[in-house]
Design an enzyme around this catalytic site. Structure first.
Site, mmCIF file in Angstrom:
data_model
loop_
_atom_site.group_PDB
_atom_site.id
_atom_site.type_symbol
_atom_site.label_atom_id
_atom_site.label_comp_id
_atom_site.label_asym_id
_atom_site.label_seq_id
_atom_site.Cartn_x
_atom_site.Cartn_y
_atom_site.Cartn_z
ATOM 1 N N CYS A 54 0.833 -1.209 0.000
ATOM 2 C CA CYS A 54 0.000 0.000 0.000
ATOM 3 C C CYS A 54 0.864 1.255 0.000
ATOM 4 O O CYS A 54 0.516 2.253 -0.635
ATOM 5 C CB CYS A 54 -0.930 0.003 1.211
ATOM 6 S SG CYS A 54 -2.300 -1.178 1.138
ATOM 7 N N CYS B 288 -7.326 -7.346 -3.472
ATOM 8 C CA CYS B 288 -7.567 -7.054 -2.056
ATOM 9 C C CYS B 288 -9.015 -6.691 -1.751
ATOM 10 O O CYS B 288 -9.315 -6.160 -0.673
ATOM 11 C CB CYS B 288 -6.649 -5.923 -1.603
ATOM 12 S SG CYS B 288 -4.895 -6.289 -1.837
ATOM 13 N N CYS C 11 -8.063 -2.261 -4.574
ATOM 14 C CA CYS C 11 -7.352 -3.014 -5.603
ATOM 15 C C CYS C 11 -8.032 -4.365 -5.831
ATOM 16 O O CYS C 11 -8.641 -4.930 -4.917
ATOM 17 C CB CYS C 11 -5.897 -3.222 -5.186
ATOM 18 S SG CYS C 11 -4.908 -1.707 -5.171
ATOM 19 N N CYS D 160 -5.527 1.535 4.568
ATOM 20 C CA CYS D 160 -4.329 1.335 3.750
ATOM 21 C C CYS D 160 -3.166 2.217 4.181
ATOM 22 O O CYS D 160 -2.039 2.027 3.735
ATOM 23 C CB CYS D 160 -4.649 1.596 2.283
ATOM 24 S SG CYS D 160 -5.200 3.279 1.950
#
EC number: 1.8.4.10
Length: 246
Positions: free
Chosen positions: A132, A217, A214, A242
Site C-alpha cells: 500500500c 484485495c 485493488c 491502507c
C-alpha cells in the site's frame, strides 16, 4: 439427487424511495457551501478521488459548481477493469474536467514483487502495508506536493475508525489542511444523490462491492456485513485501512 449450491445474498445498492427530496437538497446545499469554503480558504486544494460512490458525488458538484479544485486518482496498477472503465466514462460525462492519474514508481513496485513475490501482501499485515505504501501512499504524497489542502471522500459511517471524522482537520504529517466534506452523509444519502442526478458509478457496486480497492484485495460483501468486510478480508477486523489517512 441434485445438489443445489447455496449462494449467499450480497450487499446491494440501497433502495431509494420517495419523500426524501427536501432533506437531500438541504444536504447537497450544505456540501456545496463546504466546497466553496475550501476554495475560498486555500490557494491550491486537491481532491483525492478513489472513484468510490461518495467521491462521484463530490466530483459531480466540483464540475457543476465549476470549482477550482484539482482532482486526481491513484492508479495502483492493480485496479479492477470496471474501475478503469469508470475513468473512461468520467472523461465523457465531464469533458471539461481533468482527472490526473498518479501511479507507483515502477522500480519500487517491481522490486517489491521480485524480493517478496507477486502476492506477498497476503502473507502478513506488514507486507500488505508495504505494498500500500508503494502503490498508494507514495503516489499520494506526489499528488498533493505543493498543495495547501487536500480533500477526501471519507464518511463517518464507513468504519469504526472513522466514527469521529471531522469536516476539517490538519494533516500534520504532510503539513497541510485536510477536509472530509461529505463526512456526515449516509450511504442512503450518497446513493439518493447518484441516482437522482444520473451520476456515473463503478459497475462493481451492482456485483455486491460496497467498498472498492485493488482487485486482489477486494471481494463482494454479504448482505448485512460491514461495508468494508471485503477489504483485506484475510486480516483482522481492525485492519481495514491502507495508511493514506494516518
Amino acid at each position: 439427487m441434485e445438489t443445489t449450491l447455496f449462494k449467499p445474498a450480497l450487499w446491494q445498492i440501497p433502495h431509494i424511495g420517495s419523500g426524501g427530496e427536501t432533506a437531500l437538497a438541504e444536504k447537497t446545499e450544505t456540501l456545496k457551501q463546504r466546497l466553496h469554503r475550501i476554495v475560498g480558504s486555500h490557494r491550491d486544494a486537491r481532491f483525492a478521488s478513489s472513484l468510490a460512490a461518495e467521491d462521484m458525488v463530490i466530483t459531480d458538484l466540483i464540475a457543476g459548481e465549476n470549482l477550482n479544485i484539482g482532482i486526481f486518482t491513484l492508479d495502483t496498477g492493480l485496479l479492477h477493469t470496471e474501475t478503469l472503465n469508470l475513468l473512461d466514462r468520467l472523461g465523457r460525462a465531464y469533458p471539461h474536467l481533468r482527472i490526473k492519474r498518479f501511479r507507483p514508481v515502477r522500480e519500487d513496485a517491481d522490486r517489491y514483487v521480485e524480493s517478496k513475490g507477486r502476492f506477498a501482501f497476503y502473507d502478513s499485515v506488514e507486507a500488505r502495508r508495504e505494498c500500500c505504501r508503494i502503490r498508494k501512499t507514495e503516489p499520494l504524497n506526489r499528488a498533493i506536493a505543493g498543495a495547501d489542502a487536500w480533500l477526501t471522500g471519507q464518511r463517518r459511517e464507513q468504519s469504526a475508525t472513522r466514527t469521529e471524522l471531522p469536516f476539517a482537520e490538519y494533516d500534520a504529517g504532510r503539513g497541510i489542511g485536510k477536509y472530509n466534506p461529505i463526512f456526515d452523509w449516509s450511504e442512503h444519502d450518497v446513493w439518493a444523490y447518484i441516482l437522482a442526478n444520473n451520476v456515473p458509478y463503478n459497475d462493481l457496486y451492482r456485483q455486491g462491492f460496497p467498498s472498492i480497492g485493488c482487485d486482489p484485495c477486494t471481494r463482494p460483501v454479504k448482505a448485512g456485513e460491514d461495508i468494508r468486510a471485503g477489504r483485506w478480508w484475510w486480516e483482522g477486523r481492525n485492519s481495514k485501512e491502507c495508511g493514506l489517512h494516518k
